[in-house]
Design an enzyme around this catalytic site. Sequence first.
Site, short mmCIF file in Angstrom:
data_model
loop_
_atom_site.label_atom_id
_atom_site.label_comp_id
_atom_site.label_asym_id
_atom_site.label_seq_id
_atom_site.Cartn_x
_atom_site.Cartn_y
_atom_site.Cartn_z
N HIS A 71 36.92 -19.14 13.25
CA HIS A 71 36.30 -19.44 11.96
C HIS A 71 37.41 -19.75 10.96
O HIS A 71 38.31 -18.94 10.75
CB HIS A 71 35.49 -18.21 11.53
CG HIS A 71 34.81 -18.34 10.21
ND1 HIS A 71 33.50 -18.76 10.08
CD2 HIS A 71 35.22 -18.06 8.95
CE1 HIS A 71 33.14 -18.74 8.81
NE2 HIS A 71 34.16 -18.32 8.09
N ASP A 73 38.40 -20.76 7.08
CA ASP A 73 37.91 -20.72 5.71
C ASP A 73 38.65 -21.72 4.84
O ASP A 73 39.81 -21.51 4.48
CB ASP A 73 38.07 -19.31 5.15
CG ASP A 73 37.13 -18.32 5.81
OD1 ASP A 73 35.90 -18.55 5.75
OD2 ASP A 73 37.61 -17.34 6.42
N ASP A 213 28.99 -13.33 7.76
CA ASP A 213 30.41 -13.47 7.42
C ASP A 213 30.77 -12.52 6.28
O ASP A 213 30.23 -12.64 5.18
CB ASP A 213 30.66 -14.93 7.01
CG ASP A 213 32.13 -15.22 6.71
OD1 ASP A 213 32.98 -14.33 6.89
OD2 ASP A 213 32.42 -16.36 6.28
C1 DX5 Z 1 35.27 -14.93 2.78
C2 DX5 Z 1 35.39 -15.66 4.08
C3 DX5 Z 1 35.40 -14.82 5.29
C4 DX5 Z 1 36.56 -13.87 5.39
C5 DX5 Z 1 36.04 -12.67 6.12
O1 DX5 Z 1 35.11 -15.89 1.79
O2 DX5 Z 1 34.30 -16.56 4.21
O3 DX5 Z 1 35.33 -15.63 6.45
O4 DX5 Z 1 37.66 -14.37 6.08
O5 DX5 Z 1 36.97 -11.66 6.03
P1 DX5 Z 1 36.58 -10.14 6.28
O6 DX5 Z 1 36.06 -10.04 7.68
O7 DX5 Z 1 37.87 -9.43 6.10
O8 DX5 Z 1 35.53 -9.76 5.28
ZN ZN Z 2 34.16 -17.59 6.12
#
Ligand code: DX5
Ligand code: ZN
Length: 259
Positions: A71, A73, A213
Amino acid sequence: MAGFRYAKLGPAAIIPPQTLVNAPAGNALDQLTATVESRGPVVLPALLLCDFGHLAREVERLEEAGAVGLHLDVMDGRFVPQLTYGMVVVEAVRKAARVPIEVHMMVEQPERSLADYARAGADIITVHIEGLAEPRRALETIQSLGPKAHLAISPETPIERLEPYLDACDGVLVMSVEPGYGGQAFNPVALEKLSSLTMIRSQRNASFRLGVDGGISAETAGPVAAAGAELLVAGSSVIRSANYAQAIAELEDRARAAA
Ligand code: DX5
Ligand code: ZN
């Protein structure tokens, strides 16, 4: 400098169409789907907090640890306060990875760069309902470019906003944190949304995939899976662990036990 002109450099100039060597990995995505259908929920590690100085090594470590997808971001510093990376990094991950890649676009006007991310090698492009002027059109554009089209929804947005487009998307990504940062606490509003979407999906006999997510940990993996999540995006709980394989296995075990 008389006569000198800057060439107009758009995204297409960064990755010219003729270098389209990174076609979406259709087979890898089929494999991910088969895994979800046969074994239940899977973890998609989010690279946000990984060591970008050794990106290819991180991808390799995650694949060796059993990740069946990744994934990514993408944040533009406008739709969300943070700026992360764009298509050049997506392309680098595509080259390093064998598993499918979900590109989570947290950007204003994502419509402008869908073709670039498809070309960079995204297998799934996830766009926020909050950022789309014409959601159906954006979903159709993504699908016509090759990737699967998923819709993301932020914690404060009601699912009624998604409902008119559930027939047009391949998946929904329920945000369980405010988009923009890794390492935030899980917001239980996501559980209600996942349960409602699971119900709507069976009522409509629809087939969109359900993802979640943010804040996925050993404590939350079971509850989100019980509410219907199949793709569990996990950033800090994997990347900040001492052992990626153990972290992924623990999340998947808990999710599968609860699904
Ligand atoms: C937040 C992102 C996520 C993030 C999740 O905006 O969309 O994908 O990387 O990170 P964790 O698992 O640490 O909440
Ligand atoms: Zn994300």
